[in-house]
Each structure stands twice: as structure tokens, then as C-alpha cells.
Design an enzyme around this catalytic site. Structure first.
Site, PDB file in Angstrom:
ATOM      1  CD  GLU A 142      -2.831  -1.090  -0.075  1.00 45.59           C
ATOM      2  OE1 GLU A 142      -2.976  -0.016  -0.701  1.00 45.59           O
ATOM      3  OE2 GLU A 142      -3.347  -2.155  -0.449  1.00 45.59           O
ATOM      4  CD  GLU A 210      -3.375  -3.564  -6.942  1.00 45.90           C
ATOM      5  OE1 GLU A 210      -3.232  -3.749  -5.715  1.00 45.90           O
ATOM      6  OE2 GLU A 210      -3.849  -2.510  -7.419  1.00 45.90           O
TER       7      GLU A 210
END
Length: 290
Positions: A142, A210
Site C-alpha cells: 500500500e 497493481e
């Protein structure tokens, strides 16, 4: 993440943006040809720029509100604070604000326009099922979304996709009328297919970012298998308790580490995340297991 792979993913993202602009310019040319003016494209562009700036500048507030998140103190979440502080220090970046969402589904996301205005949020569900090593892998992922400026990338991609959709709809209803010799069938096909193409390209950009966050996060933590183990748990957890589709959640779902909605069928084609099996395989290769 090695420099050659970073360069390859950067080139792929740039190429996908180029493809989106090509679609937009193609529609712009059709609208200009049908109406005799390109001013409408500039109007759409200004609207798109305004909405992009708003969503980008307020990305943290929008995402946190959608997930019902609240700020958490170090006394309440000492492990989370310890991990994020360590990783932020390693990356030589400021400490982000930390939040917890009451959502039972295991998930996490990071948001904010830059590292100095960033927030990291974990759901109650993810804190219950991951051990500290796995949580460290997730938080490394993250943080890399923030450090890689992925919120800006996704905001721009969403704006261009929205602009393409608006221009295509305008072309369908107002552009290239029969009196101008417009090909109605070609116009109809373009108006339908262009937004689909834009969405698919936008999703491809999201999936590329991602992969980058997985690999960069594994490099930050020095433990690819921790994230791989966490992703395997998250796949089972999100499948067991998928979130109900909601416009507010759909707008921020691409920020989450795992797709929060039920997958399968056509949903896989329009997924914001790569398949978990592929992400785990890449992390295993990074760790030397493949």
C-alpha cells in the site's frame, strides 16, 4: 524491483495512455467532422480536467468516507503503527495517517495525492486474519501505491475514459447527421465500442500498477513471500464475504489490495485487479521459488 522491469512496466503504462489518447482523438475528429466544430471536445476536456482535479485532490477523503473509516491511534493499533513507521523510515518518506474501517471483509488501501498527504487504511477483517509478517507485506504494497503516485495515474486514466464516453455519447446524438453524409452504423458502433475500449484500457493500467505495487512493496519489505501468503488469505476472505456493489465503493475499489466484489464470468474481464494466482506466482518468482 529491478530497473529493467520497472522500465518495462512504465513503458506499458505510457503505451496504454497513448492508446487512450488515440481513441479520444479519433472520436474528436469524428465529432468535429460531424458538427463542423471542435469546440465541444474542448468543453468536455475542461469538464474532465475539473472533475479529475477534484477527485485527485480529495482522493483520501472520498475513499475513507466510502469505507466508513476512522483515524486510529498508536495505542489502538501499535502493530500497524510500528510496521508503517519502519517502512516509511526505510523508504525515507513521511509517515502517513492511519485509519481502520469497520468492514468485516479483509482488505486494505492507501490513498492521497502525495506522500505528505497520504492515508493508509486497514479493515477490521484484515487485521483479524493476517499475522504481523503478512500485514507488513500488505502495508509495504500500500505504501508503494503512494510512493509511485498511483492515485494520480488512476485519476488521469479515469478522466480520459470518462471524456471518451462523454464524447462518444455526444457524437451519437449530435454528431455527423445524415445531412452531412455521416455513416450512422459506423457512428453507432464507435459510440458503443469506444467507451468499452476506454474502460478496458483503464483497467489494464490499474492492473499494471497493481503488479508494480506488489513487486515494489516486496522489495521495500525484503519479504515477497509474506505478501504472497497474505494475498492467498485475502483471496479466500474476499470470496467468502464479498461487498455489495455500491457506487461509492465501486469508485474506490481499484485502490484496494484485493477486489472487494464477487468475481466470475464477465466480471473478470472488467476486474480492476490481476488474478491473485498470477500475482502470487510473480512474488514466488521474485523470491526465487520459481
Amino acid at each position: 524491483m529491478d530497473s529493467s522491469r520497472r522500465h518495462l512496466n512504465g513503458v506499458k503504462t505510457a503505451a496504454l495512455f497513448g492508446l487512450m489518447w488515440a481513441v479520444l482523438l479519433g472520436i474528436g475528429a469524428l465529432v468535429a467532422g460531424g458538427t463542423g466544430s471542435s469546440s465541444f471536445i474542448w468543453i468536455f476536456a475542461l469538464i474532465g480536467l475539473g472533475t479529475t482535479f477534484y477527485s485527485y485532490w480529495n482522493s483520501d477523503k472520498i475513499a475513507l468516507r466510502a469505507m466508513g473509516a476512522r483515524p486510529v491511534s498508536e495505542a489502538e493499533a501499535p502493530g500497524m503503527y510500528r510496521i508503517v513507521r519502519e517502512l516509511s523510515t526505510t523508504a525515507r518518506q513521511p509517515m502517513p495517517r492511519l485509519y481502520i474501517s469497520p468492514t468485516a471483509q479483509p482488505n486494505a488501501f492507501a490513498t492521497g495525492r502525495n506522500p505528505r498527504n497520504a492515508a493508509v487504511c486497514c479493515t477490521v477483517g484484515i487485521l483479524q486474519i493476517l499475522d504481523e509478517r503478512e500485514l507488513r507485506g500488505v502495508l509495504g504494497h500500500e505504501l508503494m501505491h503512494v510512493y509511485n503516485r498511483d492515485i494520480l495515474t488512476s485519476s488521469v486514466a479515469a478522466a480520459i475514459a470518462g471524456l471518451i464516453t462523454s464524447a462518444a455519447q455526444f457524437m451519437l446524438f449530435f454528431g455527423g447527421g445524415r445531412d452531412r453524409g455521416g455513416n450512422v452504423l459506423a457512428m453507432l458502433a464507435t459510440a458503443i465500442l469506444a467507451p468499452i475500449a476506454a474502460s478496458l484500457i483503464q483497467l489494464a493500467i490499474s492492473r499494471t500498477r497493481e503488479f508494480d505495487a506488489d513487486e515494489d512493496g516486496a522489495q521495500l519489505t525484503g519479504d515477497p513471500m509474506a505478501l504472497a501468503s497474505a494475498l492467498a488469505k485475502l483471496e479466500r476472505g474476499t470470496a467468502a464475504s464479498p461487498l455489495r456493489p455500491d457506487p461509492r465503493l465501486e469508485d474506490v475499489s481499484h485502490m484496494m489490495i484485493a477486489n472487494p466484489f464477487r468475481g466470475g464470468g464477465m466480471a473478470k474481464l472488467f476486474a480492476t485487479h490481476p488474478p491473485m494466482a498470477e500475482r502470487i506466482a510473480r512474488l514466488e518468482a521474485l523470491a526465487g521459488y520459481r
